[in-house]
Structure formats: structure tokens, C-alpha cells
Design an enzyme around this catalytic site. Structure first.
Site, PDB file in Angstrom:
ATOM      1  N   ARG A  33      -0.258  -9.182  13.345  1.00 51.26           N
ATOM      2  CA  ARG A  33      -0.758  -8.250  12.526  1.00 51.26           C
ATOM      3  C   ARG A  33      -1.587  -8.752  11.426  1.00 51.26           C
ATOM      4  O   ARG A  33      -2.610  -8.205  11.147  1.00 51.26           O
ATOM      5  CB  ARG A  33       0.262  -7.413  12.014  1.00 51.26           C
ATOM      6  CG  ARG A  33       1.008  -6.393  12.969  1.00 51.26           C
ATOM      7  CD  ARG A  33       2.441  -5.903  12.559  1.00 51.26           C
ATOM      8  NE  ARG A  33       2.151  -5.219  11.448  1.00 51.26           N
ATOM      9  CZ  ARG A  33       3.225  -4.718  10.605  1.00 51.26           C
ATOM     10  NH1 ARG A  33       4.398  -5.551  10.873  1.00 51.26           N
ATOM     11  NH2 ARG A  33       2.994  -4.038   9.427  1.00 51.26           N
ATOM     12  N   ARG A  71      11.660  -1.707  10.893  1.00 50.57           N
ATOM     13  CA  ARG A  71      10.581  -1.250  11.751  1.00 50.57           C
ATOM     14  C   ARG A  71      10.821  -2.354  13.001  1.00 50.57           C
ATOM     15  O   ARG A  71      10.823  -3.353  12.943  1.00 50.57           O
ATOM     16  CB  ARG A  71       9.317  -1.319  11.218  1.00 50.57           C
ATOM     17  CG  ARG A  71       9.135   0.113  10.464  1.00 50.57           C
ATOM     18  CD  ARG A  71       7.768   0.079   9.418  1.00 50.57           C
ATOM     19  NE  ARG A  71       6.597  -0.516  10.150  1.00 50.57           N
ATOM     20  CZ  ARG A  71       5.581  -0.611   9.408  1.00 50.57           C
ATOM     21  NH1 ARG A  71       5.269   0.070   8.339  1.00 50.57           N
ATOM     22  NH2 ARG A  71       4.707  -1.204  10.102  1.00 50.57           N
ATOM     23  N   ARG A 104      11.532  -5.652   4.592  1.00 55.73           N
ATOM     24  CA  ARG A 104      11.321  -4.296   4.071  1.00 55.73           C
ATOM     25  C   ARG A 104      12.157  -3.398   4.960  1.00 55.73           C
ATOM     26  O   ARG A 104      12.564  -3.388   6.215  1.00 55.73           O
ATOM     27  CB  ARG A 104       9.898  -3.897   4.746  1.00 55.73           C
ATOM     28  CG  ARG A 104       9.550  -2.448   4.801  1.00 55.73           C
ATOM     29  CD  ARG A 104       8.135  -1.937   4.997  1.00 55.73           C
ATOM     30  NE  ARG A 104       7.303  -2.708   6.009  1.00 55.73           N
ATOM     31  CZ  ARG A 104       5.992  -2.720   6.190  1.00 55.73           C
ATOM     32  NH1 ARG A 104       5.368  -1.998   5.254  1.00 55.73           N
ATOM     33  NH2 ARG A 104       5.401  -3.006   7.163  1.00 55.73           N
ATOM     34  N   LYS A 137       0.812  -1.089   0.001  1.00 59.18           N
ATOM     35  CA  LYS A 137       0.009   0.006  -0.008  1.00 59.18           C
ATOM     36  C   LYS A 137       0.941   1.413  -0.059  1.00 59.18           C
ATOM     37  O   LYS A 137       0.552   2.129  -0.695  1.00 59.18           O
ATOM     38  CB  LYS A 137      -0.948   0.234   1.217  1.00 59.18           C
ATOM     39  CG  LYS A 137      -1.911  -1.062   1.474  1.00 59.18           C
ATOM     40  CD  LYS A 137      -2.701  -1.023   2.703  1.00 59.18           C
ATOM     41  CE  LYS A 137      -2.048  -1.053   3.866  1.00 59.18           C
ATOM     42  NZ  LYS A 137      -1.274  -2.367   4.236  1.00 59.18           N
ATOM     43  N   ARG A 147      -9.160   0.731   9.420  1.00 53.65           N
ATOM     44  CA  ARG A 147      -8.906  -0.442   9.705  1.00 53.65           C
ATOM     45  C   ARG A 147      -9.943  -1.202  10.706  1.00 53.65           C
ATOM     46  O   ARG A 147      -9.713  -2.545  10.644  1.00 53.65           O
ATOM     47  CB  ARG A 147      -7.518  -0.436  10.517  1.00 53.65           C
ATOM     48  CG  ARG A 147      -6.380  -1.092   9.650  1.00 53.65           C
ATOM     49  CD  ARG A 147      -5.028  -0.841  10.618  1.00 53.65           C
ATOM     50  NE  ARG A 147      -3.980  -1.566  10.616  1.00 53.65           N
ATOM     51  CZ  ARG A 147      -2.954  -0.786   9.747  1.00 53.65           C
ATOM     52  NH1 ARG A 147      -3.140   0.457   9.416  1.00 53.65           N
ATOM     53  NH2 ARG A 147      -1.869  -1.623   9.661  1.00 53.65           N
TER      54      ARG A 147
HETATM   55  P1  ADP Z   1       1.543  -1.779   7.517  1.00 56.63           P
HETATM   56  O1  ADP Z   1       1.493  -0.473   6.560  1.00 56.63           O
HETATM   57  O2  ADP Z   1       2.626  -2.568   7.750  1.00 56.63           O
HETATM   58  O3  ADP Z   1       0.147  -2.468   7.560  1.00 56.63           O
HETATM   59  P2  ADP Z   1       1.220   0.511   9.262  1.00 56.63           P
HETATM   60  O4  ADP Z   1       2.340   1.319   9.105  1.00 56.63           O
HETATM   61  O5  ADP Z   1      -0.129   0.888   8.675  1.00 56.63           O
HETATM   62  O6  ADP Z   1       1.413  -1.141   8.861  1.00 56.63           O
HETATM   63  O7  ADP Z   1       0.694   0.291  10.867  1.00 56.63           O
HETATM   64  C1  ADP Z   1       1.578  -0.018  11.931  1.00 56.63           C
HETATM   65  C2  ADP Z   1       1.141  -0.083  13.189  1.00 56.63           C
HETATM   66  O8  ADP Z   1       0.410   1.384  13.597  1.00 56.63           O
HETATM   67  C3  ADP Z   1      -0.397  -0.929  13.039  1.00 56.63           C
HETATM   68  O9  ADP Z   1       0.109  -2.473  13.552  1.00 56.63           O
HETATM   69  C4  ADP Z   1      -0.955  -0.489  14.289  1.00 56.63           C
HETATM   70  O10 ADP Z   1      -0.386  -0.650  15.551  1.00 56.63           O
HETATM   71  C5  ADP Z   1      -0.862   0.985  14.060  1.00 56.63           C
HETATM   72  N1  ADP Z   1      -2.034   1.718  13.409  1.00 56.63           N
HETATM   73  C6  ADP Z   1      -1.906   2.146  12.043  1.00 56.63           C
HETATM   74  N2  ADP Z   1      -2.947   2.415  11.481  1.00 56.63           N
HETATM   75  C7  ADP Z   1      -3.760   2.232  12.420  1.00 56.63           C
HETATM   76  C8  ADP Z   1      -5.310   2.101  12.255  1.00 56.63           C
HETATM   77  N3  ADP Z   1      -5.945   2.716  11.392  1.00 56.63           N
HETATM   78  N4  ADP Z   1      -5.995   1.748  13.550  1.00 56.63           N
HETATM   79  C9  ADP Z   1      -5.273   1.114  14.515  1.00 56.63           C
HETATM   80  N5  ADP Z   1      -4.101   1.222  14.453  1.00 56.63           N
HETATM   81  C10 ADP Z   1      -3.352   1.508  13.434  1.00 56.63           C
HETATM   82  P1  ADP Z   2       2.297  -1.662   2.990  1.00 56.47           P
HETATM   83  O1  ADP Z   2       2.383  -0.395   3.072  1.00 56.47           O
HETATM   84  O2  ADP Z   2       0.994  -2.404   2.465  1.00 56.47           O
HETATM   85  O3  ADP Z   2       2.549  -2.494   4.721  1.00 56.47           O
HETATM   86  P2  ADP Z   2       4.852  -1.740   1.708  1.00 56.47           P
HETATM   87  O4  ADP Z   2       4.570  -0.744   0.596  1.00 56.47           O
HETATM   88  O5  ADP Z   2       5.400  -1.277   2.819  1.00 56.47           O
HETATM   89  O6  ADP Z   2       3.416  -2.391   2.217  1.00 56.47           O
HETATM   90  O7  ADP Z   2       5.502  -2.908   0.896  1.00 56.47           O
HETATM   91  C1  ADP Z   2       6.031  -3.989   1.760  1.00 56.47           C
HETATM   92  C2  ADP Z   2       7.545  -4.378   1.571  1.00 56.47           C
HETATM   93  O8  ADP Z   2       7.225  -5.167   0.413  1.00 56.47           O
HETATM   94  C3  ADP Z   2       8.424  -3.225   1.212  1.00 56.47           C
HETATM   95  O9  ADP Z   2       9.633  -3.841   1.506  1.00 56.47           O
HETATM   96  C4  ADP Z   2       8.250  -3.047  -0.443  1.00 56.47           C
HETATM   97  O10 ADP Z   2       9.587  -2.558  -0.916  1.00 56.47           O
HETATM   98  C5  ADP Z   2       7.876  -4.589  -0.791  1.00 56.47           C
HETATM   99  N1  ADP Z   2       7.189  -4.457  -2.073  1.00 56.47           N
HETATM  100  C6  ADP Z   2       6.249  -3.464  -2.270  1.00 56.47           C
HETATM  101  N2  ADP Z   2       5.670  -3.997  -3.778  1.00 56.47           N
HETATM  102  C7  ADP Z   2       6.268  -5.129  -4.026  1.00 56.47           C
HETATM  103  C8  ADP Z   2       5.950  -5.852  -5.061  1.00 56.47           C
HETATM  104  N3  ADP Z   2       4.968  -5.877  -5.949  1.00 56.47           N
HETATM  105  N4  ADP Z   2       6.950  -6.992  -5.203  1.00 56.47           N
HETATM  106  C9  ADP Z   2       7.748  -7.329  -4.159  1.00 56.47           C
HETATM  107  N5  ADP Z   2       7.878  -6.534  -3.125  1.00 56.47           N
HETATM  108  C10 ADP Z   2       7.169  -5.412  -2.984  1.00 56.47           C
END
Ligand code: ADP
Ligand code: ADP
Ligand code: ZN
Length: 215
Positions: free
Chosen positions: A171, A160, A127, A13, A88
Site C-alpha cells: 500500500r 483490518r 490500528r 486521515k 488516489r
Molecule cells: P487507508 O485509510 O489505510 O489508506 P483506505 O481505507 O482508504 O486505507 O483504503 C483501503 C483500500 O480500499 C485501499 O488499499 C484500496 O484497495 C481501496 N481504496 C480505497 N479508496 C480507493 C480509491 N480512491 N481508489 C482505489 N482504491 C481505493
Molecule cells: P488513515 O485514515 O490515514 O489510514 P487512521 O486515521 O486510520 O489513518 O490512523 C492510523 C492509525 O494511527 C490508527 O490506529 C490511529 O489511531 C493512529 N493515529 C492517528 N493519528 C495518530 C497520531 N497523531 N499519533 C499516533 N497515532 C495516530
């Protein structure tokens, strides 16, 4: 364009949001990034959020909603926005509906990025995130030009705290239990566009633009 990116942690995302920002010239609102900034600045909000983030649990709805309300009041969201990582839960989605009603806005599309759990684990384990601008990299799939440094701003890349395998499992469970029901919530409103999230970053970006009727 007012859109929501929905998908499990690690589905790409944030990576796609970076490309969508450039394409549509609209801001990304990432609750994860907002929380990480609060943690870094050691604010009261950050201290509260960190307890939940470290466990892979969701931060309580009222805390998240208050933070998003503040963010959405800023003038740059008037031309559109990409919500990444919010809503979420169903209560968060209901609050967003109310918030947008008051601002006389509505969501145009919800893009659901579908990636199987095993692939999510591979992506999150490798990542790396820029400390300075939050840009995302992967040690294997999306390497920076210079190891450990951000291509965009030269910032240090870090892993992270919550990108460890045991936390990833929590998660994912939280996603399936609490966030996946939003597909039906927005499906009933006719807003969901499904995009298969496997393939290259550029291929997926193309599919998202197509789904939005913008390719
Ligand atoms: P990812 O992109 O890997 O899914 P995020 O960066 O969006 O993770 O979120 C990291 C953490 O921040 C989540 O595991 C949660 O603890 C918190 N968080 C982020 N967005 C929300 C939300 N909309 N509601 C509740 N917790 C959130
Ligand atoms: P989210 O915001 O949904 O948690 P991220 O954009 O941070 O996801 O992506 C998670 C990890 O996967 C990052 O290390 C990113 O560089 C990698 N990634 C993203 N898109 C792809 C893809 N299409 N194929 C392989 N790896 C990817
Ligand atoms: Zn950077």
C-alpha cells in the site's frame, strides 16, 4: 468547506476526519469505508473491491469513480464535504473535477498530511477499527477506554485484513507511485496545505485548522 485529505495509508486521515466532521458539521466521504461496507454487505461491488483491497492494490478507477459519483449526489454534500482516501490517482482527480463542475462546486483545500514510512507502519500495525461506526483506535497511541470496545458506540474493534505488514508495504508503494503525484496536480492549482502529521492527534488537528484559516 470542501476539502480533500491526502496522505499515505495510516497517516491519520480518518482520525482527523472524525474531528473535522464535528468542527465543520460536514460529512466525510471515505472510499475505504464505502468499500468496507460493501464487502460486509457482500454486494457485487464489495466482492470486486475485496480482491484488490486484500492485496493492497487500488480498486480500478472506473469502479471507484462510479461509487463516489453516487455518494456525491446525496444532499448532505451540498453544505460541504471531507474527501478521505479519494482521489488516489490522476484520473480520479480529473473525474472529480468534472463531477464538481457539473454540480457547480469546487475544492477549497487539499490538506497533505506528511508522515514518514516507518511511522506509518507503526500506526497501521496497531490500528483497530470499530466494526459498527468505523471509528479508529490504536493499541498504544489511541487506546479505547475499554479494550476491544468502541468509545462512541460500544461496537467491537477489529483489525483490518489489509493492516498486515506485507500488505502495508504494497500500500505504501502504491501511495508513492500513484497517489503522491496528486500533490503536484493540486499544487499547480494552488490548493495544497502541508501539515506535518507527527505529534498528538489534537496538535495535528490544530495545525489543520490553522492551515485552513479556521483556528
Ligand atoms: P487507508 O485509510 O489505510 O489508506 P483506505 O481505507 O482508504 O486505507 O483504503 C483501503 C483500500 O480500499 C485501499 O488499499 C484500496 O484497495 C481501496 N481504496 C480505497 N479508496 C480507493 C480509491 N480512491 N481508489 C482505489 N482504491 C481505493
Ligand atoms: P488513515 O485514515 O490515514 O489510514 P487512521 O486515521 O486510520 O489513518 O490512523 C492510523 C492509525 O494511527 C490508527 O490506529 C490511529 O489511531 C493512529 N493515529 C492517528 N493519528 C495518530 C497520531 N497523531 N499519533 C499516533 N497515532 C495516530
Ligand atoms: Zn463505534
Amino acid at each position: 468547506m470542501r476539502m480533500i485529505l491526502l496522505g499515505p495509508p495510516g497517516s491519520g486521515k480518518g482520525t482527523q476526519a472524525q474531528k473535522l466532521i464535528e468542527h465543520f458539521k460536514i460529512p466525510q466521504v471515505s472510499t475505504g469505508d464505502l468499500f468496507r461496507a460493501a464487502v460486509k454487505n457482500q454486494t457485487a461491488l464489495g466482492k470486486k473491491a475485496k480482491e484488490y483491497m486484500d492485496k493492497g492494490a487500488l480498486v480500478p478507477d472506473e469502479v471507484v469513480i462510479g461509487m463516489v459519483e453516487e455518494r456525491m449526489k446525496q444532499p448532505d454534500t451540498k453544505k460541504g464535504f471531507i474527501l478521505d482516501g479519494f482521489p488516489r490517482t490522476i484520473p480520479q482527480a480529473q473525474s472529480l473535477d468534472k463531477m464538481l463542475d457539473q454540480l457547480k462546486m469546487k475544492v477549497d483545500a487539499v490538506v497533505e498530511v506528511e508522515v514518514p514510512d516507518a511511522e506509518v507502519v507503526r500506526r497501521i500495525s496497531g490500528r483497530r477499527t470499530c466494526q459498527n461506526c468505523s471509528a479508529m483506535y490504536h493499541v498504544e497511541f489511541n487506546k479505547p477506554k475499554v479494550a476491544g470496545k468502541c468509545d462512541k458506540c460500544g461496537g467491537e474493534l477489529y483489525q483490518r485484513d489489509d493492516d498486515q505488514e506485507d500488505v502495508i508495504k504494497s500500500r505504501l508503494k502504491v501511495y508513492h507511485d500513484q497517489t503522491a503525484p496528486l500533490v503536484e496536480y493540486y499544487g499547480k492549482k494552488g490548493l495544497v496545505k502541508n501539515v506535518a502529521g507527527q505529534g498528538s492527534i489534537d496538535e495535528i488537528f490544530h495545525k489543520i485548522k490553522q492551515a485552513l484559516g479556521a483556528a
